[in-house]
Design a protein around this motif. Structure first.
Motif, PDB file in Angstrom:
ATOM      1  N   VAL A   1       0.862  -1.181   0.000  1.00  0.00           N
ATOM      2  CA  VAL A   1       0.000   0.000   0.000  1.00  0.00           C
ATOM      3  C   VAL A   1       0.898   1.231   0.000  1.00  0.00           C
ATOM      4  O   VAL A   1       1.829   1.333   0.807  1.00  0.00           O
ATOM      5  N   ALA A   2       0.654   2.144  -0.916  1.00  0.00           N
ATOM      6  CA  ALA A   2       1.382   3.416  -0.971  1.00  0.00           C
ATOM      7  C   ALA A   2       0.364   4.535  -1.049  1.00  0.00           C
ATOM      8  O   ALA A   2      -0.642   4.421  -1.753  1.00  0.00           O
ATOM      9  N   GLU A   3       0.626   5.609  -0.326  1.00  0.00           N
ATOM     10  CA  GLU A   3      -0.322   6.712  -0.260  1.00  0.00           C
ATOM     11  C   GLU A   3       0.436   8.037  -0.289  1.00  0.00           C
ATOM     12  O   GLU A   3       1.520   8.157   0.295  1.00  0.00           O
ATOM     13  N   ALA A   4      -0.127   9.018  -0.979  1.00  0.00           N
ATOM     14  CA  ALA A   4       0.494  10.341  -1.031  1.00  0.00           C
ATOM     15  C   ALA A   4      -0.577  11.400  -1.194  1.00  0.00           C
ATOM     16  O   ALA A   4      -1.667  11.131  -1.697  1.00  0.00           O
ATOM     17  N   ASN A   5      -0.265  12.611  -0.777  1.00  0.00           N
ATOM     18  CA  ASN A   5      -1.160  13.735  -1.027  1.00  0.00           C
ATOM     19  C   ASN A   5      -0.417  14.806  -1.810  1.00  0.00           C
ATOM     20  O   ASN A   5       0.803  14.731  -2.016  1.00  0.00           O
ATOM     21  N   GLN A   6      -1.149  15.809  -2.247  1.00  0.00           N
ATOM     22  CA  GLN A   6      -0.596  16.817  -3.133  1.00  0.00           C
ATOM     23  C   GLN A   6       0.473  17.673  -2.458  1.00  0.00           C
ATOM     24  O   GLN A   6       1.366  18.207  -3.120  1.00  0.00           O
ATOM     25  N   ILE A   7       0.430  17.757  -1.131  1.00  0.00           N
ATOM     26  CA  ILE A   7       1.402  18.604  -0.442  1.00  0.00           C
ATOM     27  C   ILE A   7       2.715  17.885  -0.161  1.00  0.00           C
ATOM     28  O   ILE A   7       3.602  18.436   0.484  1.00  0.00           O
ATOM     29  N   GLY A   8       2.843  16.647  -0.647  1.00  0.00           N
ATOM     30  CA  GLY A   8       4.134  15.979  -0.596  1.00  0.00           C
ATOM     31  C   GLY A   8       4.345  15.012   0.544  1.00  0.00           C
ATOM     32  O   GLY A   8       5.478  14.596   0.803  1.00  0.00           O
TER      33      GLY A   8
ATOM     34  N   PHE B   1      -6.689   1.405  -7.292  1.00  0.00           N
ATOM     35  CA  PHE B   1      -6.314   2.817  -7.244  1.00  0.00           C
ATOM     36  C   PHE B   1      -7.473   3.593  -6.637  1.00  0.00           C
ATOM     37  O   PHE B   1      -8.600   3.512  -7.123  1.00  0.00           O
ATOM     38  N   SER B   2      -7.207   4.356  -5.564  1.00  0.00           N
ATOM     39  CA  SER B   2      -8.264   5.115  -4.884  1.00  0.00           C
ATOM     40  C   SER B   2      -7.885   6.584  -4.766  1.00  0.00           C
ATOM     41  O   SER B   2      -6.748   6.920  -4.436  1.00  0.00           O
ATOM     42  N   LYS B   3      -8.863   7.447  -5.036  1.00  0.00           N
ATOM     43  CA  LYS B   3      -8.696   8.888  -4.841  1.00  0.00           C
ATOM     44  C   LYS B   3      -9.628   9.322  -3.715  1.00  0.00           C
ATOM     45  O   LYS B   3     -10.831   9.057  -3.756  1.00  0.00           O
ATOM     46  N   ILE B   4      -9.063   9.964  -2.698  1.00  0.00           N
ATOM     47  CA  ILE B   4      -9.852  10.515  -1.602  1.00  0.00           C
ATOM     48  C   ILE B   4      -9.948  12.016  -1.848  1.00  0.00           C
ATOM     49  O   ILE B   4      -8.968  12.755  -1.665  1.00  0.00           O
ATOM     50  N   LEU B   5     -11.122  12.466  -2.309  1.00  0.00           N
ATOM     51  CA  LEU B   5     -11.285  13.837  -2.784  1.00  0.00           C
ATOM     52  C   LEU B   5     -12.157  14.663  -1.839  1.00  0.00           C
ATOM     53  O   LEU B   5     -12.948  14.118  -1.057  1.00  0.00           O
ATOM     54  N   TYR B   6     -12.030  15.974  -1.935  1.00  0.00           N
ATOM     55  CA  TYR B   6     -12.856  16.877  -1.134  1.00  0.00           C
ATOM     56  C   TYR B   6     -14.335  16.692  -1.489  1.00  0.00           C
ATOM     57  O   TYR B   6     -14.694  16.420  -2.638  1.00  0.00           O
ATOM     58  N   ASN B   7     -15.183  16.854  -0.490  1.00  0.00           N
ATOM     59  CA  ASN B   7     -16.635  16.882  -0.674  1.00  0.00           C
ATOM     60  C   ASN B   7     -17.203  15.581  -1.248  1.00  0.00           C
ATOM     61  O   ASN B   7     -18.301  15.576  -1.809  1.00  0.00           O
ATOM     62  N   GLU B   8     -16.452  14.482  -1.117  1.00  0.00           N
ATOM     63  CA  GLU B   8     -16.955  13.184  -1.557  1.00  0.00           C
ATOM     64  C   GLU B   8     -16.843  12.209  -0.392  1.00  0.00           C
ATOM     65  O   GLU B   8     -15.749  11.991   0.143  1.00  0.00           O
ATOM     66  N   ALA B   9     -17.976  11.634   0.007  1.00  0.00           N
ATOM     67  CA  ALA B   9     -18.016  10.775   1.187  1.00  0.00           C
ATOM     68  C   ALA B   9     -17.206   9.498   0.996  1.00  0.00           C
ATOM     69  O   ALA B   9     -16.601   8.988   1.945  1.00  0.00           O
TER      70      ALA B   9
ATOM     71  N   PRO C   1     -14.270   7.223  -1.358  1.00  0.00           N
ATOM     72  CA  PRO C   1     -13.184   7.350  -2.335  1.00  0.00           C
ATOM     73  C   PRO C   1     -13.632   6.885  -3.720  1.00  0.00           C
ATOM     74  O   PRO C   1     -14.511   6.035  -3.850  1.00  0.00           O
ATOM     75  N   ARG C   2     -13.042   7.444  -4.746  1.00  0.00           N
ATOM     76  CA  ARG C   2     -13.233   6.935  -6.108  1.00  0.00           C
ATOM     77  C   ARG C   2     -12.227   5.803  -6.315  1.00  0.00           C
ATOM     78  O   ARG C   2     -11.017   6.017  -6.231  1.00  0.00           O
ATOM     79  N   THR C   3     -12.719   4.628  -6.592  1.00  0.00           N
ATOM     80  CA  THR C   3     -11.855   3.446  -6.652  1.00  0.00           C
ATOM     81  C   THR C   3     -12.034   2.706  -7.971  1.00  0.00           C
ATOM     82  O   THR C   3     -13.153   2.560  -8.462  1.00  0.00           O
ATOM     83  N   SER C   4     -10.922   2.271  -8.539  1.00  0.00           N
ATOM     84  CA  SER C   4     -10.965   1.436  -9.737  1.00  0.00           C
ATOM     85  C   SER C   4      -9.833   0.420  -9.669  1.00  0.00           C
ATOM     86  O   SER C   4      -8.819   0.650  -8.997  1.00  0.00           O
ATOM     87  N   SER C   5      -9.996  -0.698 -10.363  1.00  0.00           N
ATOM     88  CA  SER C   5      -9.019  -1.784 -10.295  1.00  0.00           C
ATOM     89  C   SER C   5      -8.743  -2.349 -11.673  1.00  0.00           C
ATOM     90  O   SER C   5      -9.608  -2.336 -12.557  1.00  0.00           O
ATOM     91  N   ILE C   6      -7.511  -2.833 -11.859  1.00  0.00           N
ATOM     92  CA  ILE C   6      -7.142  -3.568 -13.060  1.00  0.00           C
ATOM     93  C   ILE C   6      -6.258  -4.739 -12.644  1.00  0.00           C
ATOM     94  O   ILE C   6      -5.756  -4.784 -11.512  1.00  0.00           O
ATOM     95  N   GLN C   7      -6.052  -5.674 -13.534  1.00  0.00           N
ATOM     96  CA  GLN C   7      -5.151  -6.784 -13.255  1.00  0.00           C
ATOM     97  C   GLN C   7      -3.707  -6.319 -13.350  1.00  0.00           C
ATOM     98  O   GLN C   7      -3.358  -5.472 -14.179  1.00  0.00           O
ATOM     99  N   LEU C   8      -2.870  -6.880 -12.479  1.00  0.00           N
ATOM    100  CA  LEU C   8      -1.437  -6.628 -12.595  1.00  0.00           C
ATOM    101  C   LEU C   8      -0.929  -7.288 -13.871  1.00  0.00           C
ATOM    102  O   LEU C   8      -1.197  -8.455 -14.127  1.00  0.00           O
ATOM    103  N   MET C   9      -0.183  -6.538 -14.657  1.00  0.00           N
ATOM    104  CA  MET C   9       0.346  -7.065 -15.911  1.00  0.00           C
ATOM    105  C   MET C   9       1.741  -7.657 -15.738  1.00  0.00           C
ATOM    106  O   MET C   9       2.038  -8.732 -16.241  1.00  0.00           O
ATOM    107  N   LYS C  10       2.602  -6.926 -15.000  1.00  0.00           N
ATOM    108  CA  LYS C  10       3.986  -7.383 -14.840  1.00  0.00           C
ATOM    109  C   LYS C  10       4.462  -7.395 -13.393  1.00  0.00           C
ATOM    110  O   LYS C  10       5.460  -8.010 -13.069  1.00  0.00           O
ATOM    111  N   GLY C  11       3.776  -6.659 -12.514  1.00  0.00           N
ATOM    112  CA  GLY C  11       4.173  -6.629 -11.113  1.00  0.00           C
ATOM    113  C   GLY C  11       5.394  -5.764 -10.833  1.00  0.00           C
ATOM    114  O   GLY C  11       5.908  -5.771  -9.712  1.00  0.00           O
TER     115      GLY C  11
END
Length: 300
Positions: A84-91, A124-132, A134-144
């Motif tokens: 799991v890796a997580e980051a925000n816009q402020i670094g 892949f999840s985006k935690i955005l302002y004013n949204e209860a 997260p926006r989440t989408s998934s794909i299969q790993l191709m190469k890892g």
């Protein structure tokens, strides 16, 4: 700290080509990866794989606003398990792996870096302002190998033609030399085929860690990567391995357990560990007792 050390700290730079057709982000994450390695006592395999994931997540988070966050999770059938890796816009960047000591058998000539994660799912999840939620989408790993899979995600799920390059350098002593990455994305109106040219160029581009070790910084790397086009800087910012876990949050997490679970802790202190940064806090038995009393009061 001297001027040279200050100038070459971990940072991210964002730019746009002067023709307005492409945006580019370049990030140096050397200290971020070193901190992750030290905090989680990572194997060399995990240092490279998680280091790439942390770098990729920061590049993607650079497109967000304020403290909006991006989380990248990769679940595979390899020895790493999941990361799991997580980051925000402020670094602020943080992350962890399921099996920090995992390694591969490199005596097998067919072994590849991507075997550490193996086959599985990228979420892949985006935690955005004013949204209860997260926006989440998934794909299969191709190469890892993180780089290929994140680039594939951007093309398939976000439908943004992108060129991505991420590198983590390890020396003969097993230490991180340098780490960083770059991302070029096509903007509306860009000529067809130009992103393909840039992707092909990056295929023979020197590793980012080597460029950094040679004394080239994110500014120069940005201009080299986008050549023969020219880029102008939009902004830059520091990036750090940073986790907002606090003693107060640890106690709050304990208070969310069921009363039965809390009563099983009665009379004992509890060590609580943050998965993201491996920080440990000892919650005293008196503090646990107070949490139990508060939980009982809520039920009455």
């Amino acid at each position: 700290m001297n001027i040279e050390e200050y100038n070459f700290k971990d940072r991210l730079i964002k730019g746009i080509t002067t023709d307005g057709h492409f945006k580019i982000s370049v990030v140096k994450t050397t200290e971020v990866v070193k901190t992750a390695k030290a905090n989680h006592d990572l194997s060399l395999l995990n240092t490279v794989i998680l280091g790439k994931a942390l770098t990729a997540t920061m590049l993607l988070a650079s497109e967000l606003k304020g403290e909006e966050r991006i989380q990248l999770r990769m679940d595979g059938n390899g020895p790493i398990g999941f990361l799991v890796a997580e980051a925000n816009q402020i670094g602020e960047i943080r992350g962890y792996v399921q099996n920090p000591a995992a390694e591969l058998d490199y005596s097998d000539s067919d072994t590849q870096l991507g075997d550490g994660l193996g086959l599985g799912i990228l979420t892949f999840s985006k935690i955005l302002y004013n949204e209860a939620e997260p926006r989440t989408s998934s794909i299969q790993l191709m190469k890892g190998d993180v780089t290929s899979d994140v680039a594939h995600y951007l093309t398939q799920s976000e439908q943004i033609p992108s060129a991505l390059l991420i590198d983590v350098g390890i020396d003969e002593n097993g230490s991180v030399t340098n780490a960083g990455g770059l991302m070029i994305q096509r903007l509306p109106g860009a000529p067809e085929g130009q992103i393909d040219m840039l992707q092909e160029r990056l295929g023979s581009f020197p590793p980012i860690d080597e460029l950094l070790s040679d004394g080239q910084y994110i500014d120069e790397i940005m201009q080299k990567a986008i050549s023969p086009l020219k880029a102008k800087e939009l902004n830059r910012q520091p990036v750090d391995f940073f986790c907002r876990c606090t003693r107060k949050r640890f106690k709050s997490a304990l208070s969310m357990l069921s009363l039965n679970d809390l009563k099983n802790m009665e009379g004992e202190g509890q060590e609580v560990i943050c998965q993201y940064c491996n920080k440990r806090e000892l919650i005293s038995k008196e503090e646990v007792e107070k949490i139990i009393l508060d939980a009982q009061a809520k039920l009455n």
